[in-house]
Write a protein that holds these residues in place. Structure first.
Motif, mmCIF file in Angstrom:
data_model
loop_
_atom_site.group_PDB
_atom_site.id
_atom_site.type_symbol
_atom_site.label_atom_id
_atom_site.label_comp_id
_atom_site.label_asym_id
_atom_site.label_seq_id
_atom_site.Cartn_x
_atom_site.Cartn_y
_atom_site.Cartn_z
ATOM 1 N N LYS A 23 0.865 -1.184 0.000
ATOM 2 C CA LYS A 23 0.000 0.000 0.000
ATOM 3 C C LYS A 23 0.903 1.236 0.000
ATOM 4 O O LYS A 23 2.095 1.144 0.323
ATOM 5 C CB LYS A 23 -0.955 -0.095 1.180
ATOM 6 N N PRO A 24 0.387 2.391 -0.436
ATOM 7 C CA PRO A 24 1.276 3.523 -0.716
ATOM 8 C C PRO A 24 2.032 4.058 0.497
ATOM 9 O O PRO A 24 1.541 3.994 1.622
ATOM 10 C CB PRO A 24 0.337 4.614 -1.241
ATOM 11 N N CYS A 80 3.438 3.023 -9.196
ATOM 12 C CA CYS A 80 2.148 3.040 -8.482
ATOM 13 C C CYS A 80 1.002 2.683 -9.437
ATOM 14 O O CYS A 80 1.041 3.004 -10.617
ATOM 15 C CB CYS A 80 1.946 4.451 -7.922
ATOM 16 N N ALA A 81 0.002 2.007 -8.901
ATOM 17 C CA ALA A 81 -1.225 1.744 -9.669
ATOM 18 C C ALA A 81 -2.420 1.909 -8.733
ATOM 19 O O ALA A 81 -2.389 1.449 -7.592
ATOM 20 C CB ALA A 81 -1.202 0.330 -10.250
ATOM 21 N N GLU A 82 -3.478 2.576 -9.223
ATOM 22 C CA GLU A 82 -4.683 2.797 -8.411
ATOM 23 C C GLU A 82 -5.767 1.807 -8.840
ATOM 24 O O GLU A 82 -5.804 1.397 -10.004
ATOM 25 C CB GLU A 82 -5.190 4.228 -8.617
ATOM 26 N N GLN A 134 -10.010 -0.017 -7.823
ATOM 27 C CA GLN A 134 -11.253 -0.112 -7.041
ATOM 28 C C GLN A 134 -11.351 -1.521 -6.461
ATOM 29 O O GLN A 134 -10.967 -2.475 -7.116
ATOM 30 C CB GLN A 134 -12.478 0.119 -7.938
ATOM 31 N N SER A 156 -11.646 2.178 -2.615
ATOM 32 C CA SER A 156 -10.543 2.235 -3.588
ATOM 33 C C SER A 156 -9.210 2.285 -2.846
ATOM 34 O O SER A 156 -9.167 2.556 -1.642
ATOM 35 C CB SER A 156 -10.682 3.452 -4.497
ATOM 36 N N ASP A 157 -8.139 1.989 -3.579
ATOM 37 C CA ASP A 157 -6.824 1.910 -2.931
ATOM 38 C C ASP A 157 -5.728 2.066 -3.984
ATOM 39 O O ASP A 157 -6.022 2.138 -5.179
ATOM 40 C CB ASP A 157 -6.684 0.550 -2.224
ATOM 41 N N LYS A 158 -4.492 2.116 -3.518
ATOM 42 C CA LYS A 158 -3.342 2.176 -4.427
ATOM 43 C C LYS A 158 -2.344 1.108 -4.019
ATOM 44 O O LYS A 158 -2.262 0.755 -2.838
ATOM 45 C CB LYS A 158 -2.644 3.532 -4.289
ATOM 46 N N GLU A 171 1.903 -0.143 -4.686
ATOM 47 C CA GLU A 171 3.223 0.243 -5.181
ATOM 48 C C GLU A 171 4.167 -0.959 -5.181
ATOM 49 O O GLU A 171 4.007 -1.889 -4.386
ATOM 50 C CB GLU A 171 3.843 1.327 -4.288
ATOM 51 N N SER A 212 -7.532 -5.326 -7.132
ATOM 52 C CA SER A 212 -6.200 -5.404 -6.501
ATOM 53 C C SER A 212 -5.252 -6.213 -7.386
ATOM 54 O O SER A 212 -4.117 -5.800 -7.633
ATOM 55 C CB SER A 212 -6.258 -6.109 -5.144
ATOM 56 N N ALA A 220 -4.253 -4.364 -10.534
ATOM 57 C CA ALA A 220 -3.249 -3.321 -10.261
ATOM 58 C C ALA A 220 -1.871 -3.953 -10.059
ATOM 59 O O ALA A 220 -0.861 -3.447 -10.571
ATOM 60 C CB ALA A 220 -3.659 -2.510 -9.036
#
Ligand SMILES: O=P(O)(O)OC[C@H]1O[C@H](OP(=O)(O)OP(=O)(O)O)[C@H](O)[C@@H]1O
Ligand SMILES: Nc1ncnc2[nH]cnc12
Ligand SMILES: [Mg+2]
Length: 184
Positions: free
Chosen positions: A87-88, A97-99, A101, A106-108, A110, A134, A137
């Motif tokens: 997580k970021p 980084c990728a974002e 849903q 939502s989340d990001k 790395e 997830s 991403a």
């Protein structure tokens, strides 16, 4: 019955379900009991190992948090490296980084730049495939690293969300999952 199928049957019995967690309408699948028993933890890793067979895997990429619970152990069993997707703000140095849903929010994600050598053969592991956000991403991060995704591996899948349709690579799920949304 195959060894994988008999392990899957046994492990399925270890899972616990929590309706309406963490939000209304979600039937939460708790796979933590698997790790409380060394025999079931060993079987979990064994089943994925049997599935991979002789295929050479260079890296297991595990998703924070629950993919960290068995990703490194599986990596050791496969004689592969382990690379965390986090997580970021958690990873030092330059990151990609990728974002995305999720089923709830939502989340990001790395990954550290340069940790996966170009052309490496990678499997991506996590506990649950829900919407596929997830995993998609994580796949983007591996693709940006110019490594090759061999397959996505999950313990369970929420079939009714069709997450696998997003992924564009083979998907293996050890346990049968939820076919319908809670209350459907
Ligand atoms: O297919 P998706 O819709 O993306 O959902 C699946 C993801 O959701 C959960 O993680 P979550 O981020 O909730 O928390 P965790 O830190 O406990 O793994 C689960 O562990 C998967 O990683
Ligand atoms: N229904 C669910 N149970 C456990 N983890 C999840 N992650 C996303 N959906 C989930
Ligand atoms: Mg997770």
């Amino acid at each position: 019955m195959s060894e994988i199928a008999s392990i899957a049957k046994e492990l399925k019995g270890a899972l616990k379900q929590f309706p309406n967690f963490p939000s209304e309408g979600v039937l939460f699948e708790d796979f933590l009991p698997i790790f409380a028993q060394p025999e079931s933890f060993q079987k979990l890793v064994k089943a994925f190992q049997l599935h991979i067979g002789e295929t050479k895997v260079d890296y297991v990429v595990g998703l924070e948090s629950r993919g960290f619970l068995f990703g490194p152990t599986l990596a050791l069993a496969l004689n592969a490296g382990f690379i965390p997707v986090r997580k970021p703000g958690k990873l030092p140095g330059p990151t990609i980084c990728a974002e995305f849903q999720k089923e709830y929010g939502s989340d990001k994600f790395e990954i550290q730049q340069g940790v996966i050598p170009k052309g490496s053969k990678v499997v991506i592991v996590d506990d649950i495939l829900a919407t596929g956000g997830s995993a998609f991403a994580a796949g983007e991060l591996v693709n940006k690293s110019e490594a090759e995704i061999l397959e996505y591996l999950f313990v369970m899948e929420l079939d009714f969300l069709h997450g696998r349709d997003k992924l564009g690579k083979p998907v293996f799920t050890l346990l049968s999952g939820q076919t319908e949304k809670l209350g459907a």
